[in-house]
Design a protein around this motif. Structure first.
Motif, PDB file in Angstrom:
ATOM      1  N   LYS A  37       0.845  -1.183   0.000  1.00  0.00           N
ATOM      2  CA  LYS A  37       0.000   0.000   0.000  1.00  0.00           C
ATOM      3  C   LYS A  37       0.884   1.238   0.000  1.00  0.00           C
ATOM      4  O   LYS A  37       1.809   1.359   0.784  1.00  0.00           O
ATOM      5  N   ASN A  38       0.578   2.160  -0.900  1.00  0.00           N
ATOM      6  CA  ASN A  38       1.486   3.275  -1.100  1.00  0.00           C
ATOM      7  C   ASN A  38       0.859   4.642  -0.884  1.00  0.00           C
ATOM      8  O   ASN A  38       1.504   5.646  -1.116  1.00  0.00           O
ATOM      9  N   ASN A  39      -0.385   4.689  -0.437  1.00  0.00           N
ATOM     10  CA  ASN A  39      -1.029   5.977  -0.222  1.00  0.00           C
ATOM     11  C   ASN A  39      -2.068   5.874   0.869  1.00  0.00           C
ATOM     12  O   ASN A  39      -2.711   4.836   1.020  1.00  0.00           O
ATOM     13  N   GLN A  40      -2.233   6.956   1.601  1.00  0.00           N
ATOM     14  CA  GLN A  40      -3.193   6.961   2.697  1.00  0.00           C
ATOM     15  C   GLN A  40      -4.248   8.039   2.481  1.00  0.00           C
ATOM     16  O   GLN A  40      -3.920   9.188   2.205  1.00  0.00           O
ATOM     17  N   TYR A  41      -5.492   7.617   2.571  1.00  0.00           N
ATOM     18  CA  TYR A  41      -6.625   8.531   2.527  1.00  0.00           C
ATOM     19  C   TYR A  41      -7.604   8.087   3.603  1.00  0.00           C
ATOM     20  O   TYR A  41      -7.974   6.916   3.654  1.00  0.00           O
ATOM     21  N   LYS A  42      -8.025   9.009   4.447  1.00  0.00           N
ATOM     22  CA  LYS A  42      -8.926   8.616   5.528  1.00  0.00           C
ATOM     23  C   LYS A  42     -10.260   8.109   4.993  1.00  0.00           C
ATOM     24  O   LYS A  42     -10.770   7.080   5.433  1.00  0.00           O
ATOM     25  N   LYS A  43     -10.820   8.839   4.033  1.00  0.00           N
ATOM     26  CA  LYS A  43     -12.137   8.479   3.512  1.00  0.00           C
ATOM     27  C   LYS A  43     -12.073   8.347   1.983  1.00  0.00           C
ATOM     28  O   LYS A  43     -11.750   9.299   1.291  1.00  0.00           O
ATOM     29  N   ILE A  44     -12.402   7.153   1.519  1.00  0.00           N
ATOM     30  CA  ILE A  44     -12.387   6.859   0.083  1.00  0.00           C
ATOM     31  C   ILE A  44     -13.782   6.448  -0.361  1.00  0.00           C
ATOM     32  O   ILE A  44     -14.471   5.715   0.342  1.00  0.00           O
ATOM     33  N   VAL A  45     -14.175   6.910  -1.534  1.00  0.00           N
ATOM     34  CA  VAL A  45     -15.427   6.446  -2.123  1.00  0.00           C
ATOM     35  C   VAL A  45     -15.173   6.090  -3.581  1.00  0.00           C
ATOM     36  O   VAL A  45     -14.410   6.773  -4.275  1.00  0.00           O
ATOM     37  N   ILE A  46     -15.770   5.018  -4.027  1.00  0.00           N
ATOM     38  CA  ILE A  46     -15.726   4.640  -5.435  1.00  0.00           C
ATOM     39  C   ILE A  46     -17.127   4.784  -6.015  1.00  0.00           C
ATOM     40  O   ILE A  46     -18.104   4.301  -5.437  1.00  0.00           O
ATOM     41  N   ILE A  47     -17.232   5.504  -7.122  1.00  0.00           N
ATOM     42  CA  ILE A  47     -18.506   5.654  -7.824  1.00  0.00           C
ATOM     43  C   ILE A  47     -18.517   4.632  -8.948  1.00  0.00           C
ATOM     44  O   ILE A  47     -17.749   4.729  -9.907  1.00  0.00           O
ATOM     45  N   GLY A  48     -19.373   3.640  -8.819  1.00  0.00           N
ATOM     46  CA  GLY A  48     -19.347   2.468  -9.668  1.00  0.00           C
ATOM     47  C   GLY A  48     -19.037   1.275  -8.773  1.00  0.00           C
ATOM     48  O   GLY A  48     -18.407   1.428  -7.730  1.00  0.00           O
ATOM     49  N   LYS A  49     -19.476   0.109  -9.161  1.00  0.00           N
ATOM     50  CA  LYS A  49     -19.293  -1.057  -8.287  1.00  0.00           C
ATOM     51  C   LYS A  49     -18.488  -2.168  -8.963  1.00  0.00           C
ATOM     52  O   LYS A  49     -18.713  -3.353  -8.715  1.00  0.00           O
ATOM     53  N   SER A  50     -17.537  -1.775  -9.796  1.00  0.00           N
ATOM     54  CA  SER A  50     -16.664  -2.747 -10.453  1.00  0.00           C
ATOM     55  C   SER A  50     -15.772  -3.435  -9.421  1.00  0.00           C
ATOM     56  O   SER A  50     -14.981  -2.779  -8.736  1.00  0.00           O
ATOM     57  N   GLN A  51     -15.875  -4.743  -9.331  1.00  0.00           N
ATOM     58  CA  GLN A  51     -15.124  -5.484  -8.334  1.00  0.00           C
ATOM     59  C   GLN A  51     -13.621  -5.416  -8.569  1.00  0.00           C
ATOM     60  O   GLN A  51     -12.838  -5.421  -7.609  1.00  0.00           O
ATOM     61  N   LYS A  52     -13.198  -5.334  -9.832  1.00  0.00           N
ATOM     62  CA  LYS A  52     -11.761  -5.277 -10.095  1.00  0.00           C
ATOM     63  C   LYS A  52     -11.152  -3.988  -9.544  1.00  0.00           C
ATOM     64  O   LYS A  52     -10.038  -3.998  -9.004  1.00  0.00           O
ATOM     65  N   PHE A  53     -11.879  -2.875  -9.644  1.00  0.00           N
ATOM     66  CA  PHE A  53     -11.380  -1.618  -9.118  1.00  0.00           C
ATOM     67  C   PHE A  53     -11.478  -1.569  -7.592  1.00  0.00           C
ATOM     68  O   PHE A  53     -10.582  -1.047  -6.914  1.00  0.00           O
ATOM     69  N   ILE A  54     -12.552  -2.088  -7.050  1.00  0.00           N
ATOM     70  CA  ILE A  54     -12.714  -2.130  -5.589  1.00  0.00           C
ATOM     71  C   ILE A  54     -11.569  -2.920  -4.964  1.00  0.00           C
ATOM     72  O   ILE A  54     -10.953  -2.495  -3.974  1.00  0.00           O
ATOM     73  N   LYS A  55     -11.268  -4.056  -5.543  1.00  0.00           N
ATOM     74  CA  LYS A  55     -10.196  -4.919  -5.035  1.00  0.00           C
ATOM     75  C   LYS A  55      -8.850  -4.205  -5.074  1.00  0.00           C
ATOM     76  O   LYS A  55      -8.086  -4.233  -4.090  1.00  0.00           O
ATOM     77  N   GLU A  56      -8.538  -3.565  -6.194  1.00  0.00           N
ATOM     78  CA  GLU A  56      -7.236  -2.909  -6.333  1.00  0.00           C
ATOM     79  C   GLU A  56      -7.128  -1.661  -5.461  1.00  0.00           C
ATOM     80  O   GLU A  56      -6.053  -1.345  -4.948  1.00  0.00           O
ATOM     81  N   LEU A  57      -8.218  -0.938  -5.297  1.00  0.00           N
ATOM     82  CA  LEU A  57      -8.203   0.227  -4.407  1.00  0.00           C
ATOM     83  C   LEU A  57      -7.890  -0.191  -2.976  1.00  0.00           C
ATOM     84  O   LEU A  57      -7.055   0.415  -2.291  1.00  0.00           O
ATOM     85  N   LYS A  58      -8.547  -1.235  -2.517  1.00  0.00           N
ATOM     86  CA  LYS A  58      -8.323  -1.715  -1.156  1.00  0.00           C
ATOM     87  C   LYS A  58      -6.912  -2.276  -0.983  1.00  0.00           C
ATOM     88  O   LYS A  58      -6.341  -2.229   0.095  1.00  0.00           O
ATOM     89  N   LYS A  59      -6.365  -2.799  -2.059  1.00  0.00           N
ATOM     90  CA  LYS A  59      -5.018  -3.371  -2.012  1.00  0.00           C
ATOM     91  C   LYS A  59      -3.946  -2.277  -2.017  1.00  0.00           C
ATOM     92  O   LYS A  59      -2.891  -2.418  -1.390  1.00  0.00           O
ATOM     93  N   ASN A  60      -4.222  -1.163  -2.716  1.00  0.00           N
ATOM     94  CA  ASN A  60      -3.204  -0.141  -2.924  1.00  0.00           C
ATOM     95  C   ASN A  60      -3.260   1.035  -1.956  1.00  0.00           C
ATOM     96  O   ASN A  60      -2.281   1.786  -1.860  1.00  0.00           O
ATOM     97  N   TYR A  61      -4.390   1.216  -1.275  1.00  0.00           N
ATOM     98  CA  TYR A  61      -4.528   2.390  -0.421  1.00  0.00           C
ATOM     99  C   TYR A  61      -4.919   2.014   1.008  1.00  0.00           C
ATOM    100  O   TYR A  61      -5.675   1.068   1.231  1.00  0.00           O
ATOM    101  N   THR A  62      -4.381   2.797   1.945  1.00  0.00           N
ATOM    102  CA  THR A  62      -4.746   2.655   3.350  1.00  0.00           C
ATOM    103  C   THR A  62      -5.870   3.638   3.651  1.00  0.00           C
ATOM    104  O   THR A  62      -5.802   4.806   3.245  1.00  0.00           O
TER     105      THR A  62
END
Length: 212
Positions: free
Chosen positions: A2-27
């Motif tokens: 994980k290389n970046n920290q954001y307290k509050k993240i929101v994804i607009i759209g429910k693509s599982q591939k993006f949700i998975k990678e966001l959770k993997k790459n960001y704190t």
């Protein structure tokens, strides 16, 4: 890693591939998902200001609707929501479609809506990164919202290098590099031709591939 920290993240759209990678790459401490087809509902109730907004959706269900409805659902409702859930420090990342040519016009409703939204986000939000993505692959498989025939067509197009592809992990690596270098590409406006004519997703994709 994980290389970046954001307290509050929101994804607009429910693509599982993006949700998975966001959770993997960001704190993060809070991670919300807003489905594309429920944007109007969330616009009325949402009061949270997010640190990172990741936009990757599209409403594929309204190709046969009139142009005004198509623009409302895929452009203007999103902009209204973004105004409510962001502040001056919010980072916006928008996954735009690949650019197959340099034309400032298109016969495709999909390309028009994606590029128009990209342009308006770029103009209205200072901290915005528009990523013009090639066709995305996940574990070497093409990831596309379409029927079997379209998937087969895109599979062979990618196999013979008629269209470019990018792995989902590579996509996030490039996004991270662009954020680090503060490399935010300018976005051009686009003009739609014959977009008042309803069409199926398959026909719209065909028009995009042939004429842009």
């Amino acid at each position: 890693m994980k290389n970046n920290q954001y307290k509050k993240i929101v994804i607009i759209g429910k693509s599982q591939k993006f949700i998975k990678e966001l959770k993997k790459n960001y704190t993060f401490k809070k991670f919300d998902i807003i489905p594309w087809r429920q944007i109007q509902f969330y616009s009325k109730k949402q009061t949270i200001k997010y640190d990172l907004v990741f936009i990757c959706g599209f409403d594929f269900s309204i190709y046969l609707e009139d142009k005004k409805t198509f623009e409302k659902k895929n452009i203007f409702e999103i902009l209204n929501l973004l105004k409510k859930i962001t502040n001056k420090k919010t980072m916006l990342i928008y996954i735009n479609t690949q650019k197959t040519n340099n034309k400032n016009y298109t016969f495709s409703r999909y390309r028009y809506a994606k590029q128009k939204l990209a342009y308006l986000i770029y103009k209205k939000f200072t901290n915005s990164l528009i990523f013009n993505s090639d066709l995305i692959k996940v574990n070497n498989d093409i990831s596309i919202n379409s029927n079997l025939i379209s998937k087969l067509i895109f599979y062979y197009f990618s196999k013979f290098d008629f269209i470019k592809t990018i792995d989902i992990k590579k996509l996030f690596q490039e996004i991270q590099s662009m954020l680090y270098l503060k490399k935010f590409p300018k976005q051009k406006n686009i003009r739609g031709i014959f977009l008042t004519i309803p069409r199926t997703q398959f026909i719209d994709r065909f028009l995009r591939l042939i004429w842009g």
